[in-house]
Design a protein around this motif. Structure first.
Motif, PDB file in Angstrom:
ATOM      1  N   UNK A 183      -7.987   3.846  -0.430  1.00 59.63           N
ATOM      2  CA  UNK A 183      -6.742   3.201  -0.030  1.00 59.63           C
ATOM      3  C   UNK A 183      -6.129   3.907   1.183  1.00 59.63           C
ATOM      4  N   UNK A 184      -6.252   5.231   1.205  1.00 59.56           N
ATOM      5  CA  UNK A 184      -5.645   6.007   2.283  1.00 59.56           C
ATOM      6  C   UNK A 184      -6.292   5.743   3.630  1.00 59.56           C
ATOM      7  N   UNK A 185      -7.479   5.162   3.624  1.00 59.78           N
ATOM      8  CA  UNK A 185      -8.171   4.895   4.891  1.00 59.78           C
ATOM      9  C   UNK A 185      -7.931   3.475   5.396  1.00 59.78           C
ATOM     10  N   UNK A 186      -7.177   2.677   4.668  1.00 63.52           N
ATOM     11  CA  UNK A 186      -6.931   1.276   5.037  1.00 63.52           C
ATOM     12  C   UNK A 186      -5.617   1.125   5.792  1.00 63.52           C
ATOM     13  N   UNK A 187      -5.635   0.210   6.734  1.00 60.37           N
ATOM     14  CA  UNK A 187      -4.383  -0.161   7.387  1.00 60.37           C
ATOM     15  C   UNK A 187      -3.651  -1.142   6.477  1.00 60.37           C
ATOM     16  N   UNK A 188      -2.353  -0.990   6.375  1.00 64.57           N
ATOM     17  CA  UNK A 188      -1.582  -1.851   5.477  1.00 64.57           C
ATOM     18  C   UNK A 188      -1.161  -3.134   6.189  1.00 64.57           C
ATOM     19  N   UNK A 189      -0.784  -4.099   5.388  1.00 66.22           N
ATOM     20  CA  UNK A 189      -0.264  -5.367   5.926  1.00 66.22           C
ATOM     21  C   UNK A 189       0.986  -5.105   6.763  1.00 66.22           C
ATOM     22  N   UNK A 190       1.819  -4.188   6.317  1.00 66.52           N
ATOM     23  CA  UNK A 190       3.043  -3.854   7.050  1.00 66.52           C
ATOM     24  C   UNK A 190       2.700  -3.259   8.411  1.00 66.52           C
ATOM     25  N   UNK A 191       1.695  -2.398   8.451  1.00 62.60           N
ATOM     26  CA  UNK A 191       1.296  -1.782   9.722  1.00 62.60           C
ATOM     27  C   UNK A 191       0.654  -2.804  10.652  1.00 62.60           C
ATOM     28  N   UNK A 192      -0.063  -3.750  10.083  1.00 61.82           N
ATOM     29  CA  UNK A 192      -0.717  -4.776  10.929  1.00 61.82           C
ATOM     30  C   UNK A 192       0.314  -5.654  11.628  1.00 61.82           C
ATOM     31  N   UNK A 193       1.517  -5.696  11.085  1.00 64.87           N
ATOM     32  CA  UNK A 193       2.576  -6.497  11.714  1.00 64.87           C
ATOM     33  C   UNK A 193       3.071  -5.872  13.011  1.00 64.87           C
ATOM     34  N   UNK A 194       2.695  -4.604  13.260  1.00 65.21           N
ATOM     35  CA  UNK A 194       3.056  -3.973  14.531  1.00 65.21           C
ATOM     36  C   UNK A 194       4.131  -2.914  14.381  1.00 65.21           C
ATOM     37  N   UNK A 195       4.082  -1.956  15.261  1.00 62.53           N
ATOM     38  CA  UNK A 195       5.022  -0.833  15.243  1.00 62.53           C
ATOM     39  C   UNK A 195       6.411  -1.261  15.715  1.00 62.53           C
ATOM     40  N   UNK A 196       7.401  -0.758  15.036  1.00 64.03           N
ATOM     41  CA  UNK A 196       8.790  -0.951  15.460  1.00 64.03           C
ATOM     42  C   UNK A 196       9.251   0.343  16.132  1.00 64.03           C
ATOM     43  N   UNK A 203      -1.260   9.983   3.547  1.00 59.35           N
ATOM     44  CA  UNK A 203      -2.677   9.618   3.674  1.00 59.35           C
ATOM     45  C   UNK A 203      -3.571  10.863   3.708  1.00 59.35           C
ATOM     46  N   UNK A 204      -3.125  11.889   4.425  1.00 59.04           N
ATOM     47  CA  UNK A 204      -3.916  13.122   4.491  1.00 59.04           C
ATOM     48  C   UNK A 204      -4.133  13.685   3.097  1.00 59.04           C
ATOM     49  N   UNK A 238       0.816  -1.202   0.000  1.00 55.26           N
ATOM     50  CA  UNK A 238       0.000   0.000   0.000  1.00 55.26           C
ATOM     51  C   UNK A 238       0.860   1.268   0.000  1.00 55.26           C
ATOM     52  N   UNK A 239       1.865   1.327   0.834  1.00 56.71           N
ATOM     53  CA  UNK A 239       2.690   2.529   0.937  1.00 56.71           C
ATOM     54  C   UNK A 239       3.532   2.724  -0.331  1.00 56.71           C
ATOM     55  N   UNK A 240       4.048   1.631  -0.836  1.00 58.82           N
ATOM     56  CA  UNK A 240       4.809   1.698  -2.073  1.00 58.82           C
ATOM     57  C   UNK A 240       3.938   2.269  -3.196  1.00 58.82           C
ATOM     58  N   UNK A 241       2.676   1.842  -3.253  1.00 59.00           N
ATOM     59  CA  UNK A 241       1.776   2.310  -4.300  1.00 59.00           C
ATOM     60  C   UNK A 241       1.522   3.824  -4.171  1.00 59.00           C
ATOM     61  N   UNK A 242       1.328   4.290  -2.962  1.00 58.28           N
ATOM     62  CA  UNK A 242       1.054   5.715  -2.771  1.00 58.28           C
ATOM     63  C   UNK A 242       2.270   6.577  -3.110  1.00 58.28           C
ATOM     64  N   UNK A 243       3.466   5.993  -3.072  1.00 61.54           N
ATOM     65  CA  UNK A 243       4.684   6.751  -3.348  1.00 61.54           C
ATOM     66  C   UNK A 243       5.083   6.761  -4.820  1.00 61.54           C
ATOM     67  N   UNK A 244       4.583   5.829  -5.608  1.00 62.03           N
ATOM     68  CA  UNK A 244       5.089   5.630  -6.962  1.00 62.03           C
ATOM     69  C   UNK A 244       4.945   6.882  -7.830  1.00 62.03           C
TER      70      UNK A 244
END
Length: 577
Positions: free
Chosen positions: A474-487, A503-504, A444-450
């Motif tokens: 798309x901007x309102x969805x949590x990504x798979x990377x984010x679901x893995x938890x904050x580092x 996202x804003x 998701x994040x990669x797509x928003x940056x392309x």
């Protein structure tokens, strides 16, 4: 002292490099033993035995069927000496200087007709030997002595050379006659592949067209070599294109040697022979001395490929770029150690310009038209910290997972300019979006940056027709990377601050929203109001500062994370679990 001990000593304490043998790797040494001048060549045992067997067979065949020529062709069959550690050496009498050291004289007393007669004699004896070139030949005692038979091939009855063999003959003898001898017009080389592709050919296929046949690659490799290495009027004392090409094959990693050949072959018709000769001389001077005892041998490939790119760029400028590569390279150095948003923006601009020019030259040299350069990550967002690498891909519908060979080459070339890069191989593995082809997925994040170079707006290029996504949703969805938890790291904080900013903007302007951080920051007041716009800007800049520190401040990072969570909660933005 035995002969073995004398040979080992020559390589251990350093002998005298024979001149004109182009041996920067230090495999060859001159020595004296028992009052006799000798030359020793050190090679792996298998290669030594293969060369010895080939030389022995060639001598037998030529003794049975001597060549009718003014000079008797005499095959040098060296002695095999086993060295410590499993290595071996081939030892033979020192025959002096090769024909390559006396090209003008050779052209007078060894005209093309004589060379053709000798080549026909070799073929009639059942010998196909691409090494029948001046650097392997010596005149002594009314004979023409021939060394280095490792590439010889044999057959029952008359042989017919393949196109690579004839190309090597033309390249080698072109330096003597100061023109293309066009031997390939006389010998009608056979087409097809009846021997395995060599390293050069296999890497050419990987870099250019992995799906083509071996016969097509062999033909293309021969054509590129001819364009790159045939004689050009370099100043006396400079390496010729053929000599430089030979060294590239000896000294560079195989993909870089292929690129040297392909890029010089691309540049030559654009420059003409005089301009091309100047290019070759420029590259040689920039690379530096090529000797066995050179103390920077390990860095030679990097110096070489950088010098080649700078030289080609100088004489074939990119009209779309205001600055040449040499100026851009200086800017990379000047920005080292600078921090903050302005430096990050300038660093990204310089990196993008270098990436575009390098990719243009790689695509042109390897004839890879159709590939699109897509920018990802912080490079696409127009801000690169001093710790960041750059992310890109060279892809197309025919190469949805990127052109691996070309991308790897670009990564290596960028490294010579001090830029660390990742291509498709370093893409996120998460698959938030996908097209009809299950293999075409995006994070998701990669797509928003392309975006594509030269644009500040979201632009996924060819992927836009394959993956159709509603950016606002798309901007309102949590990504798979984010679901893995904050580092809890400064790197992750920098990521999530940029993700919230994106996202804003994406949510409010889903058509062709800006991708670069500066444009997104500029849009915030109208989207969040003055106070929250200032707050999110401060969080993004604070995260950038922490990312650039050698040791981030845990308390400061925790504070920024808490403030970012508050912004997300007020504006209904998803974030890490």
């Amino acid at each position: 002292m035995s002969l073995r001990e004398a040979v080992e000593q020559a390589f251990t304490v350093g002998g005298v490099d024979p001149p004109h043998l182009l041996d920067p790797g230090g495999r060859i040494r001159r020595l004296s033993f028992g009052g006799t001048a000798l030359v020793a060549k050190r090679c792996p045992a298998e290669a030594v035995r293969r060369e010895l067997a080939s030389a022995t067979r060639a001598r037998q065949l030529l003794r049975a069927a001597p060549i009718d020529a003014p000079l008797e062709v005499r095959v040098v069959v060296p002695d095999l000496i086993e060295l410590a550690g499993g290595a071996c050496a081939l030892v033979a009498a020192d025959l002096g200087e090769t024909l390559a050291a006396h090209r003008a004289d050779v052209a007078r007393w060894m005209p093309r007709q004589v060379v053709e007669a000798m080549l026909w004699g070799l073929l009639d004896a059942g010998i196909e030997w691409s090494g029948f070139v001046p650097r392997n030949l010596f005149v002594r005692d009314a004979g023409l002595y021939a060394i280095d038979w490792e590439d010889a091939r044999f057959c029952d009855g008359p042989a017919r050379p393949d196109e690579v063999t004839v190309a090597k003959w033309d390249v080698g003898w072109s330096d003597v006659y100061r023109a293309d001898p066009s031997l390939r017009a006389w010998f009608s080389p056979r087409q097809g592949v009846d021997s395995p592709l060599d390293d050069f050919e296999m890497n050419l296929r990987e870099l250019s067209a992995p799906g083509v046949t071996g016969a097509e690659i062999r033909t293309r490799g021969a054509e590129l070599t001819l364009r790159s290495e045939l004689y050009a009027p370099v100043p006396t004392g400079d390496l010729t294109p053929a000599e430089l090409g030979h060294l590239a094959d000896e000294l560079l990693p195989a993909p870089w040697s292929v690129f040297h050949t392909a890029l010089t072959a691309w540049a030559r018709p654009r420059l003409g022979d005089t301009g091309y000769a100047a290019l070759i001389s420029t590259v040689c001077r920039a690379v530096g001395p090529l000797t066995a005892d050179h103390d920077a041998t390990a860095t030679l490939p990097t110096r070489w490929i950088r010098a080649l790119l700078l030289a080609v760029d100088e004489v074939t400028p990119d009209q779309s770029c205001a600055d040449p590569l040499s100026v851009l390279a200086e800017q990379v150095t000047a920005l080292a150690g600078h921090t903050g948003l302005e430096a990050a923006e300038r660093r990204a601009g310089v990196a993008e310009a270098i990436l575009v020019r390098v990719c243009d030259l790689v695509v042109a040299a390897l004839d890879l038209g159709g590939l699109q350069l897509l920018l990802r990550g912080s490079l696409a967002q127009g801000v690169i910290t001093g710790r960041s690498d750059i992310d890109f891909e060279l892809s197309a519908p025919a190469h949805p997972r990127g052109h691996a060979g070309a991308e790897a080459l670009v990564v290596d070339v960028l490294a010579s300019f001090g830029i660390t890069a990742e291509a498709t191989a370093g893409r996120p593995v998460e698959a938030d979006l996908g097209g009809p082809d299950a293999g075409t997925t995006r994070d998701l994040h990669e797509w928003m940056e392309l975006r594509r170079p030269g644009s500040a707006a979201h632009d996924p290029g060819w992927l836009g027709a394959v993956i159709r996504a509603d950016l606002a949703r798309l901007a309102t969805r949590q990504s798979e990377y984010e679901r893995a938890g904050r580092e809890h790291s400064a790197k992750y904080l920098w990521f999530e601050a940029r993700a919230a900013l994106a996202r804003v903007v994406m949510r409010a302007a889903p058509g062709v929203p800006p991708v670069t951080v500066l444009d997104q920051l500029a849009a915030l007041p109208e989207l969040l109001g003055h106070d929250d716009a200032q707050e999110l800007r401060a969080i993004v800049l604070g995260a950038l500062d922490q990312r650039e520190l050698d040791h981030a401040d845990p308390a400061r990072c925790a504070d920024l994370r808490g403030r970012l969570d508050a912004i997300r909660e007020r504006h209904g933005l998803p974030g890490p679990a």
